[in-house]
Design a protein around this motif. Structure first.
Motif, PDB file in Angstrom:
ATOM      1  N   LEU D 138      -0.211   0.875   0.252  1.00 56.93           N
ATOM      2  CA  LEU D 138      -0.832   2.080   0.794  1.00 56.93           C
ATOM      3  C   LEU D 138      -1.618   2.839  -0.261  1.00 56.93           C
ATOM      4  O   LEU D 138      -2.766   3.231  -0.037  1.00 56.93           O
ATOM      5  CB  LEU D 138       0.300   2.954   1.319  1.00 56.93           C
ATOM      6  CG  LEU D 138      -0.036   4.022   2.308  1.00 56.93           C
ATOM      7  CD1 LEU D 138      -0.545   3.389   3.564  1.00 56.93           C
ATOM      8  CD2 LEU D 138       1.214   4.839   2.594  1.00 56.93           C
ATOM      9  N   ILE D 139      -0.982   3.024  -1.436  1.00 57.94           N
ATOM     10  CA  ILE D 139      -1.637   3.793  -2.488  1.00 57.94           C
ATOM     11  C   ILE D 139      -2.916   3.081  -2.938  1.00 57.94           C
ATOM     12  O   ILE D 139      -3.987   3.689  -3.047  1.00 57.94           O
ATOM     13  CB  ILE D 139      -0.683   4.001  -3.686  1.00 57.94           C
ATOM     14  CG1 ILE D 139       0.469   4.928  -3.259  1.00 57.94           C
ATOM     15  CG2 ILE D 139      -1.416   4.595  -4.881  1.00 57.94           C
ATOM     16  CD1 ILE D 139       1.615   4.989  -4.240  1.00 57.94           C
ATOM     17  N   ALA D 140      -2.800   1.771  -3.143  1.00 57.96           N
ATOM     18  CA  ALA D 140      -3.984   1.018  -3.569  1.00 57.96           C
ATOM     19  C   ALA D 140      -5.081   1.128  -2.518  1.00 57.96           C
ATOM     20  O   ALA D 140      -6.257   1.325  -2.845  1.00 57.96           O
ATOM     21  CB  ALA D 140      -3.617  -0.449  -3.796  1.00 57.96           C
ATOM     22  N   ALA D 141      -4.687   1.026  -1.259  1.00 59.55           N
ATOM     23  CA  ALA D 141      -5.678   1.075  -0.180  1.00 59.55           C
ATOM     24  C   ALA D 141      -6.400   2.418  -0.169  1.00 59.55           C
ATOM     25  O   ALA D 141      -7.629   2.470  -0.073  1.00 59.55           O
ATOM     26  CB  ALA D 141      -4.999   0.832   1.161  1.00 59.55           C
ATOM     27  N   VAL D 142      -5.636   3.482  -0.293  1.00 60.50           N
ATOM     28  CA  VAL D 142      -6.243   4.814  -0.247  1.00 60.50           C
ATOM     29  C   VAL D 142      -7.188   5.018  -1.437  1.00 60.50           C
ATOM     30  O   VAL D 142      -8.307   5.516  -1.285  1.00 60.50           O
ATOM     31  CB  VAL D 142      -5.144   5.899  -0.213  1.00 60.50           C
ATOM     32  CG1 VAL D 142      -5.725   7.268  -0.501  1.00 60.50           C
ATOM     33  CG2 VAL D 142      -4.454   5.885   1.138  1.00 60.50           C
ATOM     34  N   LEU D 143      -6.733   4.574  -2.635  1.00 59.15           N
ATOM     35  CA  LEU D 143      -7.592   4.711  -3.815  1.00 59.15           C
ATOM     36  C   LEU D 143      -8.904   3.969  -3.619  1.00 59.15           C
ATOM     37  O   LEU D 143      -9.977   4.487  -3.911  1.00 59.15           O
ATOM     38  CB  LEU D 143      -6.871   4.174  -5.060  1.00 59.15           C
ATOM     39  CG  LEU D 143      -5.729   5.027  -5.601  1.00 59.15           C
ATOM     40  CD1 LEU D 143      -5.079   4.350  -6.797  1.00 59.15           C
ATOM     41  CD2 LEU D 143      -6.243   6.415  -5.992  1.00 59.15           C
ATOM     42  N   VAL D 144      -8.813   2.748  -3.110  1.00 61.31           N
ATOM     43  CA  VAL D 144     -10.027   1.946  -2.931  1.00 61.31           C
ATOM     44  C   VAL D 144     -10.922   2.564  -1.861  1.00 61.31           C
ATOM     45  O   VAL D 144     -12.141   2.660  -2.022  1.00 61.31           O
ATOM     46  CB  VAL D 144      -9.668   0.486  -2.580  1.00 61.31           C
ATOM     47  CG1 VAL D 144     -10.916  -0.289  -2.147  1.00 61.31           C
ATOM     48  CG2 VAL D 144      -9.039  -0.206  -3.779  1.00 61.31           C
ATOM     49  N   MET D 145     -10.299   3.006  -0.781  1.00 62.48           N
ATOM     50  CA  MET D 145     -11.091   3.570   0.314  1.00 62.48           C
ATOM     51  C   MET D 145     -11.893   4.789  -0.126  1.00 62.48           C
ATOM     52  O   MET D 145     -13.031   4.983   0.287  1.00 62.48           O
ATOM     53  CB  MET D 145     -10.188   3.958   1.487  1.00 62.48           C
ATOM     54  CG  MET D 145      -9.875   2.790   2.393  1.00 62.48           C
ATOM     55  SD  MET D 145      -8.562   3.184   3.537  1.00 62.48           S
ATOM     56  CE  MET D 145      -9.362   4.361   4.584  1.00 62.48           C
ATOM     57  N   ILE D 146     -11.274   5.611  -0.966  1.00 61.38           N
ATOM     58  CA  ILE D 146     -11.987   6.809  -1.412  1.00 61.38           C
ATOM     59  C   ILE D 146     -12.900   6.488  -2.601  1.00 61.38           C
ATOM     60  O   ILE D 146     -14.050   6.900  -2.658  1.00 61.38           O
ATOM     61  CB  ILE D 146     -10.981   7.922  -1.789  1.00 61.38           C
ATOM     62  CG1 ILE D 146     -10.259   8.406  -0.541  1.00 61.38           C
ATOM     63  CG2 ILE D 146     -11.686   9.091  -2.468  1.00 61.38           C
ATOM     64  CD1 ILE D 146     -11.146   9.058   0.499  1.00 61.38           C
ATOM     65  N   GLY D 147     -12.358   5.700  -3.539  1.00 56.55           N
ATOM     66  CA  GLY D 147     -13.096   5.493  -4.784  1.00 56.55           C
ATOM     67  C   GLY D 147     -14.284   4.563  -4.680  1.00 56.55           C
ATOM     68  O   GLY D 147     -15.137   4.535  -5.555  1.00 56.55           O
ATOM     69  N   ARG D 148     -14.360   3.794  -3.612  1.00 56.28           N
ATOM     70  CA  ARG D 148     -15.443   2.830  -3.518  1.00 56.28           C
ATOM     71  C   ARG D 148     -16.667   3.374  -2.783  1.00 56.28           C
ATOM     72  O   ARG D 148     -17.695   2.743  -2.741  1.00 56.28           O
ATOM     73  CB  ARG D 148     -14.900   1.567  -2.832  1.00 56.28           C
ATOM     74  CG  ARG D 148     -15.748   0.367  -2.952  1.00 56.28           C
ATOM     75  CD  ARG D 148     -15.592  -0.510  -4.177  1.00 56.28           C
ATOM     76  NE  ARG D 148     -15.909   0.031  -5.472  1.00 56.28           N
ATOM     77  CZ  ARG D 148     -15.873  -0.692  -6.589  1.00 56.28           C
ATOM     78  NH1 ARG D 148     -15.543  -1.955  -6.534  1.00 56.28           N
ATOM     79  NH2 ARG D 148     -16.162  -0.157  -7.736  1.00 56.28           N
ATOM     80  N   VAL D 149     -16.537   4.547  -2.186  1.00 53.26           N
ATOM     81  CA  VAL D 149     -17.693   5.126  -1.487  1.00 53.26           C
ATOM     82  C   VAL D 149     -18.162   6.390  -2.216  1.00 53.26           C
ATOM     83  O   VAL D 149     -17.425   6.936  -3.038  1.00 53.26           O
ATOM     84  CB  VAL D 149     -17.358   5.447  -0.002  1.00 53.26           C
ATOM     85  CG1 VAL D 149     -17.260   4.166   0.799  1.00 53.26           C
ATOM     86  CG2 VAL D 149     -16.090   6.255   0.113  1.00 53.26           C
ATOM     87  N   PRO D 150     -19.369   6.832  -1.920  1.00 59.23           N
ATOM     88  CA  PRO D 150     -19.935   7.971  -2.675  1.00 59.23           C
ATOM     89  C   PRO D 150     -19.030   9.198  -2.735  1.00 59.23           C
ATOM     90  O   PRO D 150     -19.045   9.912  -3.739  1.00 59.23           O
ATOM     91  CB  PRO D 150     -21.224   8.275  -1.905  1.00 59.23           C
ATOM     92  CG  PRO D 150     -21.646   6.965  -1.366  1.00 59.23           C
ATOM     93  CD  PRO D 150     -20.372   6.243  -1.014  1.00 59.23           C
ATOM     94  N   ILE D 151     -18.208   9.439  -1.710  1.00 64.20           N
ATOM     95  CA  ILE D 151     -17.384  10.652  -1.741  1.00 64.20           C
ATOM     96  C   ILE D 151     -16.407  10.623  -2.917  1.00 64.20           C
ATOM     97  O   ILE D 151     -16.093  11.664  -3.521  1.00 64.20           O
ATOM     98  CB  ILE D 151     -16.654  10.873  -0.391  1.00 64.20           C
ATOM     99  CG1 ILE D 151     -16.278  12.339  -0.244  1.00 64.20           C
ATOM    100  CG2 ILE D 151     -15.421  10.002  -0.263  1.00 64.20           C
ATOM    101  CD1 ILE D 151     -15.747  12.699   1.138  1.00 64.20           C
TER     102      ILE D 151
END
Lengths: 359, 204, 277, 207
Positions: D138-151
């Motif tokens: 979950l933590i990895a997923a959330v980090l990637v989801m936020i960190g990989r897009v401009p936001i």
């Protein structure tokens, strides 16, 4: 005159050699030049001094050329003419070089060794298993769940859905899925529970039909087999997934098994199955798809566990033997990694270079 | 004609989205149109891009009989429609399996196993300490993941711990995959919404 | 307390169609009212850009359309951005498709971008269409293009096209770009084509496939990678092209934020329900 | 005959191809290239038989008035129309490309995008931190989801680097480990197929 000679020697430095590990049908040229050159003319002759003819033109930036218009056994000489800004540069005359046919590709020796070791290990364990030796395999938790899930469908009087992935039967995962399907078909035939197997490849359909038919006969229920339940829908991924989805919504199977090779359809299948309230067990060796199965299914066979499951279920010596062979392969890989890391740490590049596969 | 096309495309798009509400005739019509059109498309493209220039033209126009071989083997795929000859389907199956598996084995060693093993022999000295740490993590992660997939021993004691660490690595990588896939899905939706707003409604 | 309980219970039983609606809104609104968040450039994307920059003029780049309309939204912007870069650098394009439904998509991109740079079909670019046989076909192609390619996609004999005449085998190719949505695709370009013939391979994949490519990036078997629409947006930024990928990035960010919110909310409900038991 | 011939075919062609990989002699290489070209020719028929099956199945469905048989008529009409458009007008024909552009592209693209909605509902309802492992995921997923897009870049400029580290270190390690396991499995499967031990792909494996 003196000046021209100087350029002749210094302009381009050419090196030619028989392309290693081929059938003697090519010669490789490589050159370097420190002057600005817009294009190269490659000249060849079978005499060292005269009769040089253009065989190719190469644009600037390239420093190698492979001459494939040669005869094995003949001696060749090469020269390069490079057009500079306003001067013409020549290279040294390189040669003679004689292309020779090789019988064994020494550049692929490491591949041959790796292949032979892996083959030997796998065959060794298969032969042991075939001799009836009992080889231990740890229990795979998701498997017990498969049988329970079939039982649940039976109690509810609902069908079982088995999706064998969307790839053709030249895909090993589809084959592993088929041996699990054989066991699932035995169980469902025994209980008289309908089993739907929609496929995305025509060949997968005919294979699934044969597998299920045989399982039904094996448990004495040939009458249970219904070829219409094992259908080819369409090769198109999305046409297929939407048709299976429609099937889930209409037939409401109590147990969905997704075993085989899956792509993007994994989540849409698992999510729709979740929506219809089915128990879902998935297994695939597609690393990209595992997370969704883990997230949305009740049990998931991770990667290689799919193959292990097929071996565990069938208790077939060949499958168990291969699994043990692969286990041994993993030990070799771990060992190799450890040696590789240590030798590199000690500053030795020899072991590292053994693993080179491209020139 | 162009405008009509955009309307057809938009209505079909909405018909598929109606599945989100529930399965319904519009969705089913769209579904079947899709399967029919795609299958027709495949037949045409396969014929013009490959089957005619690479198989039938050399045979029929140029009279090169060698091309009969793949065509005959291929036609045996239809053997199951004649029950007595149905076993002949095994010829194209074994032919393609034999060739693809053999090529697969050599290529997976040449293209996957050896280069990937080599890429795991990472340097641990003479580089930035954080890089050493990262490299150590990669090496450990590969080894422990392999241990998780070791089926010959029960996962207890040290082996059990190693397998557990392997699972942690896998879970992080699954998390990464999940994040990326979410990205993929959203992008597709954006693509369709963009089409509806731009090409159809012309708002953006 | 009872009220909190009530809300959480209702939330956990939330009809998923409401979730669907929220997602739709989060996509539509930023498209209508753009925010213009800045796009960062990642190394794997920059690597492709640098590789293309390093190729001498006239080099032949193989562009393989290994996707179909299902991934058009993610990979078509990447196709156009990459072609734009190649045409600008005067590289020549040899296009084929490992997926049957890819050919027309590739043609659309070639025609759109090619027209802009006054490129001529047959001289500056060709499209040889769909070729079946996946990985095995790649081995044949690399060894002798003529075995696999007799005509272009429109049935024109390949020898009658100047560029078609020139590309005889893998030796005549400088770089492969696989725009890949699954199998056959980038994996086969790497472990079959690259391993056999040594031609550098780069890829634009759907985001879902991107994490799987990292071991190949690390080993150097893959030169560079555009992962999904974000990768395409990065490439659009690099080649200074305002395309569909950049236009979608705001929506992408907002939906991601919404989904993270969903995950957190879902887990709060879980923790709360657990503590009640 | 029925079981021996297939084994001879798979073994013969398979081992020839294996050995030819290591032997650069011209005759062997040319033969192996010829076999590969035949393979690709045969593979084309796999698609033809797929289409043939679609027609057969849907005709049967209509004949026997199975459930939703009316839709099969639509399917067959579309198939015929598309084939007619393609074979009469050629793959460059206006009508063929018109259907491709206005029917196949929107339907294919939309089908895939349905997943955006399913992924959202899975995130809300199925993606739970039930165990330490799941929490990590979950933590990895959330980090990637936020960190990989401009936001993510907008929130913190170091975010993209953190995500790139996750991708290149733990992600690469696990993916590579999994890959090795899969490769070994595939090699062992391939070997069994070539030796004729594995016959399940022929259907059942017994006569």
């Amino acid at each position: 005159m003196f000046l021209i000679l100087l350029i002749l020697v210094q302009g381009i430095s050419l090196d030619v050699y028989d392309t290693p590990n081929d059938d003697g049908s090519s010669i490789t040229l490589s050159w370097s030049s420190d002057t600005l050159i817009s294009s190269y003319q490659i000249l060849r002759s079978i005499f060292p001094e005269h009769d040089f003819k253009e065989i190719a033109r190469v644009e600037s930036g390239k420093t190698t050329y492979v001459d494939t218009a040669v005869k094995a056994g003949t001696k060749y000489y090469y020269r390069i003419k490079g057009a500079g800004l306003d001067t013409v540069f020549f290279s040294n005359t390189a040669g003679p070089v004689r292309p020779i046919a090789q019988i064994f590709n020494l550049g692929r020796l490491n591949i041959a060794v790796c292949m032979i070791i892996l083959f030997a290990v796998i065959l060794f364990y298969i032969s042991r298993a075939r001799k009836g030796e009992k080889l231990y395999i740890r229990k795979i938790p998701a498997l017990t769940a498969v049988e329970e899930a079939i039982g649940r469908a039976t109690e509810m009087g609902k069908p079982v859905l088995f999706v064998p992935g969307i790839m053709d039967i030249d895909n090993p995962q589809t084959i592993a899925a088929m041996s699990i399907l054989a066991r699932v078909a035995e169980k469902t035939a025994e209980y008289g529970t309908p089993l739907y197997v929609p496929t995305s490849k025509a060949m997968a359909m005919s294979m699934a039909q044969q597998v299920v038919k045989e399982s039904a006969t094996k448990v004495g229920r040939p009458d249970w087999f219904n070829a219409d339940n094992i259908r080819y829908l369409t090769d198109d991924q999305f046409g297929y997934v939407s048709a299976v989805d429609g099937m889930m919504v209409r037939e409401k199977p109590a147990t969905n098994l997704y075993l085989g090779c899956f792509y993007a359809e994994s989540l849409i299948l698992a999510e729709t199955g979740h929506y219809t309230g089915a128990i879902q067990i998935a297994g695939t060796a597609m690393p990209d798809q595992l997370p969704f199965f883990v997230a949305a299914c009740d049990y998931t066979l991770l990667g290689e566990e799919l193959y292990a499951a097929s071996a565990y279920l069938s208790q077939e010596p060949i499958q168990i033997g291969s699994l043990k062979g692969q286990d041994f392969g993993k030990l070799i890989f771990i060992l190799v990694i450890v040696i590789g890391v240590i030798t590199r740490l000690l500053g030795n590049q020899y072991f590292y270079n053994l693993f080179k596969t491209t020139r | 004609m162009e405008v009509l096309g955009v309307w057809i495309a938009s209505l079909l798009t909405l018909a598929i989205y109606s599945f989100l509400y529930k399965d319904n005739p519009f969705y089913k019509v769209a579904e079947h149109i899709f399967v029919g059109i795609s299958a027709g498309y495949w037949a045409v493209i396969l014929w013009f891009d490959f089957a005619w220039p690479n198989l039938f033209e050399p045979l029929i126009v140029k009279g090169n009989m060698v091309y009969l071989i793949p065509i005959i083997i291929g036609l045996l795929m239809f053997a199951p429609f004649i029950p007595k000859l149905s076993w002949l389907v095994r010829i194209p199956l074994t032919f393609t399996m034999g060739i693809s598996m053999a090529l697969f084995i050599t290529q997976i060693i040449q293209g996957d196993i050896l280069p990937q093993l080599q890429a795991t022999f990472l340097p641990l000295a003479g580089i930035h300490p954080f890089k050493v740490f990262s490299n150590l993590l990669i090496i450990a992660g590969v080894v422990f993941t392999l241990i998780y997939f070791y089926f010959s021993k029960e996962h207890k004691g040290t082996l059990g711990f190693a397998a557990k660490v392997g699972i942690w690595f896998m879970m992080v990588s699954f998390g990464a995959s999940f994040g990326y896939t979410v990205m993929a899905r959203i992008s597709l939706l954006i693509g369709r919404v963009y089409f509806l707003l731009h090409n159809w409604l012309g708002i953006i | 307390m009872g009220q909190v309980n009530n809300i959480l219970a209702r939330l956990s039983a939330l009809d998923r169609r409401i979730i669907f609606l929220l997602v739709a809104v989060a996509v539509i609104v930023p498209l209508l009212i753009p925010i213009g968040l800045p796009v960062d450039i990642t190394k794997p994307v920059k690597n492709i850009y640098d590789k293309v920059e390093s190729l001498p003029e006239g080099s032949v780049v193989v562009v393989s359309i290994d996707y179909d309309p299902g991934s058009e939204a993610e990979l078509y912007p990447a196709t156009e951005a990459f072609l734009e870069h190649c045409f600008r650098k005067n590289l020549r394009i040899f296009m084929l498709a490992l997926w049957p439904a890819g050919t027309p998509l590739g043609n659309m991109a070639l025609e759109n971008i090619g027209a802009h740079y006054n490129k001529k079909y047959g001289v500056d670019y060709i499209n040889v269409g769909y070729k079946p046989g996946g990985p095995v076909m790649l081995l044949s192609l690399g060894k002798n293009v003529g075995d696999m390619v007799k005509t272009d996609y429109a049935g024109v004999p390949i020898d009658s096209l100047p560029l078609g005449k020139e590309v005889k085998s893998a030796r005549d190719m400088a770089l492969v770009m696989s725009l890949s949505a699954g199998d056959p695709g980038v994996l086969h370009w790497i472990i079959y084509f690259h391993a056999r013939f040594g031609i550098p391979v780069c890829a634009a994949t759907t985001a879902i496939m991107a994490p799987q490519q990292y071991p190949y990036l690390a080993s150097g078997q893959l030169v560079g990678l555009m992962g999904g629409l974000k990768g395409a947006a990065e490439y659009e930024t690099l080649v200074k092209r305002r395309g569909r990928a950049l236009a979608g990035m705001d929506s992408q960010s907002i939906v991601h934020a919404l989904l993270v919110l969903f995950i957190i909310l879902g887990n709060v409900i879980l923790v709360y329900q657990r503590s009640k038991r | 005959m029925k079981s021996i011939l297939p084994i001879i075919v798979v073994f013969g062609f398979g081992f020839f191809m294996l050995v030819s990989f290591f032997i650069p002699l011209k005759g062997i290489q040319d033969t192996s290239q010829t076999f590969q070209n035949w393979y690709i020719g045969v593979m084309a028929f796999f698609i033809f038989i797929g289409i043939f099956n679609i027609i057969k199945i849907n005709l049967e469905k209509i004949q026997r008035r199975l459930r939703d048989w009316q839709y099969s008529i639509i399917l067959l009409i579309c198939l015929l129309v598309m084939m007619a458009a393609g074979f009469i007008g050629g793959p460059e024909g206006g009508l063929f490309l018109y259907f491709y552009k206005n029917v196949q592209i929107p339907l294919g693209a939309t089908m895939f995008s349905l997943l955006a909605f399913f992924v959202a509902s899975a995130a809300f309802r199925a993606f739970r931190a039930r165990s330490p492992e799941a929490t990590l995921l979950l933590i990895a997923a959330v980090l990637v989801m936020i960190g990989r897009v401009p936001i993510g870049y907008w929130i913190w400029h170091g975010f993209p680097n953190l995500v790139e580290w996750i991708m290149t270190v733990p992600n690469t390690a696990a993916k590579r480990g999994i890959l090795f396991g899969i490769d070994l499995g595939m090699i062992s499967m391939g070997l069994r197929v070539l030796l004729g031990i594995e016959r399940s792909y022929m259907g059942g494996g017994k006569e």
